[in-house]
Write a protein that holds these residues in place. Structure first.
Motif, mmCIF file in Angstrom:
data_model
loop_
_atom_site.group_PDB
_atom_site.id
_atom_site.type_symbol
_atom_site.label_atom_id
_atom_site.label_comp_id
_atom_site.label_asym_id
_atom_site.label_seq_id
_atom_site.Cartn_x
_atom_site.Cartn_y
_atom_site.Cartn_z
ATOM 1 N N ASN A 172 0.672 -1.034 -0.048
ATOM 2 C CA ASN A 172 -0.002 0.059 0.005
ATOM 3 C C ASN A 172 0.932 1.295 0.128
ATOM 4 O O ASN A 172 1.606 1.427 1.044
ATOM 5 N N THR A 173 0.792 1.957 -1.005
ATOM 6 C CA THR A 173 1.640 3.156 -1.262
ATOM 7 C C THR A 173 3.163 2.793 -1.643
ATOM 8 O O THR A 173 3.854 3.490 -2.227
ATOM 9 N N GLN A 174 3.585 1.700 -1.011
ATOM 10 C CA GLN A 174 4.956 1.226 -1.383
ATOM 11 C C GLN A 174 4.779 -0.444 -1.902
ATOM 12 O O GLN A 174 4.034 -1.229 -1.221
ATOM 13 N N LEU A 175 5.107 -0.768 -3.023
ATOM 14 C CA LEU A 175 5.083 -2.035 -3.748
ATOM 15 C C LEU A 175 6.294 -3.076 -3.073
ATOM 16 O O LEU A 175 7.493 -2.582 -3.395
ATOM 17 N N TYR A 176 6.054 -4.159 -2.661
ATOM 18 C CA TYR A 176 7.012 -5.166 -2.165
ATOM 19 C C TYR A 176 6.829 -6.354 -3.173
ATOM 20 O O TYR A 176 5.736 -6.803 -3.763
ATOM 21 N N TRP A 177 7.916 -6.990 -3.195
ATOM 22 C CA TRP A 177 7.805 -8.683 -3.501
ATOM 23 C C TRP A 177 8.806 -9.463 -2.807
ATOM 24 O O TRP A 177 9.958 -8.868 -2.444
ATOM 25 N N VAL A 178 8.599 -10.723 -2.972
ATOM 26 C CA VAL A 178 9.739 -11.814 -2.378
ATOM 27 C C VAL A 178 9.240 -13.095 -3.074
ATOM 28 O O VAL A 178 8.129 -13.512 -3.514
ATOM 29 N N LYS A 179 10.209 -13.935 -3.139
ATOM 30 C CA LYS A 179 10.181 -15.298 -3.620
ATOM 31 C C LYS A 179 9.769 -16.057 -2.120
ATOM 32 O O LYS A 179 9.999 -15.832 -1.011
ATOM 33 N N LEU A 180 9.041 -17.138 -2.635
ATOM 34 C CA LEU A 180 8.317 -18.027 -1.582
ATOM 35 C C LEU A 180 9.027 -19.355 -1.833
ATOM 36 O O LEU A 180 9.337 -19.919 -3.016
ATOM 37 N N LYS A 181 9.380 -20.170 -0.743
ATOM 38 C CA LYS A 181 9.748 -21.609 -0.740
ATOM 39 C C LYS A 181 8.699 -22.343 -1.450
ATOM 40 O O LYS A 181 7.676 -22.086 -1.254
ATOM 41 N N GLN A 192 12.086 -7.323 -1.726
ATOM 42 C CA GLN A 192 12.531 -6.450 -2.566
ATOM 43 C C GLN A 192 11.365 -5.334 -3.065
ATOM 44 O O GLN A 192 10.135 -5.743 -2.352
ATOM 45 N N THR A 193 11.463 -3.946 -3.488
ATOM 46 C CA THR A 193 10.654 -3.151 -3.666
ATOM 47 C C THR A 193 10.591 -2.688 -5.065
ATOM 48 O O THR A 193 11.700 -3.104 -5.958
ATOM 49 N N VAL A 194 9.553 -2.358 -5.493
ATOM 50 C CA VAL A 194 9.193 -1.830 -6.884
ATOM 51 C C VAL A 194 8.687 -0.416 -6.998
ATOM 52 O O VAL A 194 7.855 -0.241 -6.129
ATOM 53 N N ASP A 195 9.121 0.631 -7.752
ATOM 54 C CA ASP A 195 8.618 1.902 -7.869
ATOM 55 C C ASP A 195 7.811 1.986 -8.944
ATOM 56 O O ASP A 195 8.383 1.809 -10.175
ATOM 57 N N LEU A 196 6.313 2.437 -8.848
ATOM 58 C CA LEU A 196 5.657 2.581 -10.160
ATOM 59 C C LEU A 196 4.901 3.858 -10.135
ATOM 60 O O LEU A 196 4.517 4.131 -8.694
#
Length: 308
Positions: A172-181, A192-196
């Motif tokens: 929310n307002t900042q986008l995150y992502w991560v790999k899952l096992k 990690q973060t993504v800027d859009l």
């Protein structure tokens, strides 16, 4: 037979014929698709020729966000929907400190297990529930949040890539992502973060051919925008607005699926007459189309909804 009795008999026969004819016809499409409960944040999962649609649930008397459980509907044609009621709630998490905050979920299947990722706002985190069936019952395997990273931990979206690697995006307002096992309940690596441009919330990841698509809520009141990439890890190229502000609702939350060789854009608005609004929302569906260069055509919201 007396004339009066003949009239009664004919009236009964005509009524019966009309009844049978009505039930022999294909169900009439409706928009919103659910009109018996307030539904929002649609998260469809295609599994064995059926669409399982998980939604958040606005309470009938909500004057603000009042959401305590998650509902499930299923369909084999995107027109007729079966109501399976509440399949999970905040009560399934012993560590959640409140009874109002059942926000947007997503369910995904892996190796015969069904994982329901559930965000709780206010910095409480994102939990995960697991079941042996898409209908539940769902249980908490961790007894704690899967994600407790910031106050922005809402709206999880999950995709298992062609190589078997699972990814989760959220924010929310900042986008995150991560790999899952492979077990889907632990991280693989760092967040990690993504800027859009003007990212607000409601990320949704889907893939078509060699392209990854990341749609999201844009500004406020919320439109829907999207970006594209050749890799689920980015970099992401912003492509523009996909959908305008939905009727009578400040928020929107989209999802995109392919089902029986057609693509669908599923979202919510506040369109139930008289009582609908930003806190009593309803799920709608329209078709999604692609341009020749693989970009997305702007979604046209219709009053008819899906008809076939």
């Amino acid at each position: 037979m007396k004339p009066k009795n003949i009239y009664i008999a004919l009236t009964f026969l005509m009524t019966l014929l009309v009844f049978e004819s009505a039930h022999a016809q294909k169900s009439i499409p409706q928009r919103p698709i659910i009109q018996t409960s307030y539904t929002a944040d649609p998260a469809p999962m295609v599994y064995k020729d059926t669409v399982f649609l998980y939604t958040s649930h606005d309470e009938d008397d909500a004057m603000g966000f009042k959401m305590k459980d998650w509902l499930l509907y299923s369909s084999t044609d995107m027109v007729n929907w079966t109501d399976h009621g509440a399949v999970a709630s905040l009560d399934d998490f012993d560590w959640v400190p409140y009874d109002n905050g059942a926000w947007a979920v997503q369910c995904i299947e892996r190796n015969g297990k069904f994982y329901l990722y559930c965000p709780m706002p206010g910095g409480v985190g994102i939990g995960v529930l697991v079941a042996d069936s898409p209908y539940g019952p769902f249980k908490d395997p961790l007894g704690k949040p899967l994600v407790k990273n910031s106050n922005h931990d809402i709206d999880p979206t999950i995709l298992i890539d062609d190589d078997g690697q699972a990814y989760m995006y959220w924010g929310n307002t900042q986008l995150y992502w991560v790999k899952l096992k492979d077990n889907m309940i632990e991280f693989e690596g760092e967040i990690q973060t993504v800027d859009l441009p003007h990212f607000t919330e409601a990320p949704w990841i889907h893939k078509k051919d060699d392209w990854y698509y990341l749609s999201y809520a844009y500004k406020f009141p919320e439109k829907t925008a999207y970006a594209m990439s050749k890799s689920i890890e980015g970099p992401w190229e912003y492509k523009g607005i996909l959908n305008e502000v939905a009727g009578n609702s400040n928020t929107n939350h989209q999802s995109i699926i392919e089902f029986k060789d057609k693509w669908y854009f599923i979202y919510h608005n506040g369109s139930i007459p008289t009582h609908g609004g930003s806190f009593r929302r309803s799920v709608c569906i329209d078709r999604l189309y692609y341009n020749d260069d693989n970009t997305l055509k702007r979604v046209i919201m219709t009053s008819e909804g899906i008809q076939e």
